[in-house]
Design a protein around this motif. Structure first.
Motif, PDB file in Angstrom:
ATOM      1  N   UNK A 126       0.819  -1.214   0.000  1.00 50.76           N
ATOM      2  CA  UNK A 126       0.000   0.000   0.000  1.00 50.76           C
ATOM      3  C   UNK A 126       0.855   1.269   0.000  1.00 50.76           C
ATOM      4  N   UNK A 127       0.229   2.368  -0.349  1.00 49.89           N
ATOM      5  CA  UNK A 127       0.962   3.629  -0.500  1.00 49.89           C
ATOM      6  C   UNK A 127       1.644   4.072   0.786  1.00 49.89           C
ATOM      7  N   UNK A 153       8.192  -8.690  -4.465  1.00 54.42           N
ATOM      8  CA  UNK A 153       7.144  -8.387  -5.449  1.00 54.42           C
ATOM      9  C   UNK A 153       6.867  -6.881  -5.566  1.00 54.42           C
ATOM     10  N   UNK A 154       7.849  -6.113  -6.023  1.00 54.58           N
ATOM     11  CA  UNK A 154       7.633  -4.663  -6.208  1.00 54.58           C
ATOM     12  C   UNK A 154       6.545  -4.367  -7.237  1.00 54.58           C
ATOM     13  N   UNK A 155       6.207  -5.354  -8.091  1.00 59.20           N
ATOM     14  CA  UNK A 155       5.119  -5.156  -9.052  1.00 59.20           C
ATOM     15  C   UNK A 155       3.768  -5.005  -8.374  1.00 59.20           C
ATOM     16  N   UNK A 159       1.271   2.633  -7.031  1.00 59.86           N
ATOM     17  CA  UNK A 159       2.057   3.628  -7.765  1.00 59.86           C
ATOM     18  C   UNK A 159       2.501   4.784  -6.870  1.00 59.86           C
ATOM     19  N   UNK A 160       1.630   5.206  -5.965  1.00 63.41           N
ATOM     20  CA  UNK A 160       1.984   6.318  -5.071  1.00 63.41           C
ATOM     21  C   UNK A 160       3.169   5.939  -4.188  1.00 63.41           C
ATOM     22  N   UNK A 161       3.200   4.690  -3.750  1.00 65.77           N
ATOM     23  CA  UNK A 161       4.309   4.203  -2.930  1.00 65.77           C
ATOM     24  C   UNK A 161       5.589   4.167  -3.756  1.00 65.77           C
ATOM     25  N   UNK A 162       5.492   3.593  -4.962  1.00 69.90           N
ATOM     26  CA  UNK A 162       6.673   3.471  -5.821  1.00 69.90           C
ATOM     27  C   UNK A 162       7.252   4.837  -6.176  1.00 69.90           C
ATOM     28  N   UNK A 163       6.385   5.763  -6.549  1.00 73.13           N
ATOM     29  CA  UNK A 163       6.859   7.093  -6.949  1.00 73.13           C
ATOM     30  C   UNK A 163       7.520   7.838  -5.796  1.00 73.13           C
ATOM     31  N   UNK A 164       7.036   7.603  -4.591  1.00 72.83           N
ATOM     32  CA  UNK A 164       7.606   8.281  -3.429  1.00 72.83           C
ATOM     33  C   UNK A 164       8.998   7.745  -3.085  1.00 72.83           C
ATOM     34  N   UNK A 165       9.287   6.507  -3.536  1.00 74.18           N
ATOM     35  CA  UNK A 165      10.562   5.875  -3.201  1.00 74.18           C
ATOM     36  C   UNK A 165      11.638   6.104  -4.259  1.00 74.18           C
ATOM     37  N   UNK A 166      11.266   6.706  -5.388  1.00 71.98           N
ATOM     38  CA  UNK A 166      12.219   6.829  -6.488  1.00 71.98           C
ATOM     39  C   UNK A 166      13.515   7.521  -6.074  1.00 71.98           C
ATOM     40  N   UNK A 167      13.394   8.624  -5.374  1.00 67.68           N
ATOM     41  CA  UNK A 167      14.577   9.389  -4.978  1.00 67.68           C
ATOM     42  C   UNK A 167      15.451   8.575  -4.033  1.00 67.68           C
ATOM     43  N   UNK A 168      14.812   7.856  -3.085  1.00 70.71           N
ATOM     44  CA  UNK A 168      15.584   7.095  -2.113  1.00 70.71           C
ATOM     45  C   UNK A 168      16.295   5.917  -2.770  1.00 70.71           C
ATOM     46  N   UNK A 169      15.631   5.258  -3.737  1.00 70.50           N
ATOM     47  CA  UNK A 169      16.279   4.134  -4.408  1.00 70.50           C
ATOM     48  C   UNK A 169      17.447   4.629  -5.267  1.00 70.50           C
ATOM     49  N   UNK A 170      17.283   5.803  -5.861  1.00 69.91           N
ATOM     50  CA  UNK A 170      18.346   6.359  -6.698  1.00 69.91           C
ATOM     51  C   UNK A 170      19.531   6.828  -5.848  1.00 69.91           C
ATOM     52  N   UNK A 171      19.237   7.457  -4.728  1.00 68.91           N
ATOM     53  CA  UNK A 171      20.296   7.968  -3.852  1.00 68.91           C
ATOM     54  C   UNK A 171      19.967   7.594  -2.404  1.00 68.91           C
ATOM     55  N   UNK A 172      20.163   6.325  -2.044  1.00 70.38           N
ATOM     56  CA  UNK A 172      19.825   5.897  -0.677  1.00 70.38           C
ATOM     57  C   UNK A 172      20.808   6.468   0.334  1.00 70.38           C
ATOM     58  N   UNK A 173      20.433   6.477   1.600  1.00 69.89           N
ATOM     59  CA  UNK A 173      21.372   6.904   2.636  1.00 69.89           C
ATOM     60  C   UNK A 173      22.633   6.038   2.607  1.00 69.89           C
ATOM     61  N   UNK A 174      23.682   6.525   3.213  1.00 67.85           N
ATOM     62  CA  UNK A 174      24.958   5.800   3.221  1.00 67.85           C
ATOM     63  C   UNK A 174      24.787   4.397   3.813  1.00 67.85           C
ATOM     64  N   UNK A 175      25.484   3.424   3.202  1.00 67.95           N
ATOM     65  CA  UNK A 175      25.483   2.027   3.666  1.00 67.95           C
ATOM     66  C   UNK A 175      24.074   1.413   3.661  1.00 67.95           C
ATOM     67  N   UNK A 176      23.272   1.814   2.698  1.00 67.80           N
ATOM     68  CA  UNK A 176      21.911   1.286   2.570  1.00 67.80           C
ATOM     69  C   UNK A 176      21.773   0.588   1.222  1.00 67.80           C
ATOM     70  N   UNK A 177      21.166  -0.588   1.237  1.00 69.87           N
ATOM     71  CA  UNK A 177      21.025  -1.370   0.012  1.00 69.87           C
ATOM     72  C   UNK A 177      19.581  -1.831  -0.154  1.00 69.87           C
TER      73      UNK A 177
END
Length: 369
Positions: A126-127, A153-155, A159-177
């Protein structure tokens, strides 16, 4: 979960361990491939390896404090996101998730939803899950080299959840995977895919499948080879085939009855078989429709005399010798469309009596082609 617990895929496991040894550790990986081949176990084993205190030992040592916490999936720097129901977030199902994973490594979404008694609810990320992910990953690493967020299962992510995470996935905090595990890559947002290092996980090797089936279920070699062939590299499918052997016998009997009544155009027999299908529970009805779709595909392929491409039991083959010519270029697509439509209608709580009677009557027309 250790690499050694994962069936086959030795080259993939070596690639993952070698990449860590070389210092190549992408901030986001996307494990994708068919259902039931070991993607989630691989992601968990990789997460363990990253945070193991003695990586020099193959597979992770299994003795350090981190490994002991991974055994229970309770490491403070390991986080999970997965589809849930009732508009909740993953943490509200975390005890059930740990219990579920402790009992099996190969499963699908329906297995998980049945475990939490989701009934007819569809599993969704959920979002509001995005707020939980951002909150957790904004904290400092607790004790391990890396904070790891495994998204199964990210599929299924809103969409609201996925879009909100885009920035974090692109530039996560240090030592985060981020480790994303997908079974339907086409429905993962392209913007999510583009921010991850993809890793395609293929089907399990046939020899490895046979050996594992024999070891786990004690089957004779020929029987294990048959199951492995039908499962086509998916251990969760192999498990389902073995566990649902009685259901499949019933489905096959029902399928023969349905096709014979349709070929003969016997209205009384058609109403009888439609009524029997309508009397089953919805999950059984869905399973029957999927089973029938598989048979249509196999009978159609049978017409091309390519035995290596056919996945049928001896009983199904025997019936197919007479019935396969009825499934041809003129009706295979229509059969597929009609049974897929019936599946969706059952899933949406449609009237089973009407759906199955309509399906049987359409079958009489399609078998004329």
């Amino acid at each position: 979960m250790y690499f050694r617990n994962i069936i086959g895929l030795h080259d993939v496991k070596k690639h993952l361990t070698d990449s860590v040894q070389r210092g190549f550790i992408p901030h986001a990986r996307l494990f994708h491939g068919p259902e039931g081949v070991g993607k989630l176990p691989l992601a968990i084993a990789y997460a363990r390896y990253l945070n193991c205190e003695d990586r020099a030992v193959e597979d992770s040592c299994g003795k350090c404090a981190s490994c002991h916490k991974f055994d229970k999936l309770m490491h403070p720097d390991l986080h999970f996101v997965f589809p849930v129901v009732k508009s909740k977030v993953s943490d509200e199902y975390l005890p059930e998730w740990r219990e579920f994973l402790s009992g099996q490594a190969y499963f699908n979404l329906n297995d998980w939803l049945n475990f939490i008694n989701a009934e007819n609810a569809q599993g969704i990320i959920y979002s509001k899950e995005s707020d939980e992910i951002i909150r957790k990953l904004s904290l400092k690493v607790y004790e391990a080299p890396y904070k790891i967020m495994i998204v199964w299962l990210p599929e299924k992510m809103h969409d609201a959840c996925a879009n909100k995470l885009l920035k974090m996935i692109e530039e996560p905090p240090e030592k985060t995977i981020f480790l994303l595990v997908s079974e339907d890559l086409e429905h993962v947002l392209p913007t999510i895919q583009s921010r991850c290092q993809p890793l395609n996980i293929r089907a399990v090797e046939p020899d490895e499948m046979v050996a594992s089936i024999r070891s786990v279920y004690g089957l004779q070699e020929e029987e294990a080879k048959y199951v492995a062939h039908i499962a086509n590299g998916s251990f969760s499918k192999a498990k389902s085939i073995i566990q649902s052997a009685d259901d499949n016998k019933y489905f096959f009997s029902l399928f023969k009855e349905m096709m014979r009544s349709s070929v003969s155009r016997n209205i009384k027999a058609i109403k009888s078989v439609a009524g029997e299908m309508a009397s089953m529970g919805r999950e059984m009805q869905k399973s029957y429709l999927l089973y029938s779709l598989r048979l249509f595909r196999e009978f159609f392929i049978s017409n091309f005399n390519e035995p290596d491409m056919i996945y049928l039991s001896e009983e199904e083959k025997e019936f197919g010798e007479r019935f396969a010519p009825f499934i041809n270029e003129g009706n295979i697509q229509s059969f597929n469309d009609e049974f897929q439509l019936a599946y969706r209608q059952i899933e949406q709580n449609g009237n089973a009596k009407i759906i199955f009677l309509d399906l049987c009557l359409k079958g009489t027309m399609l078998l004329k082609k």
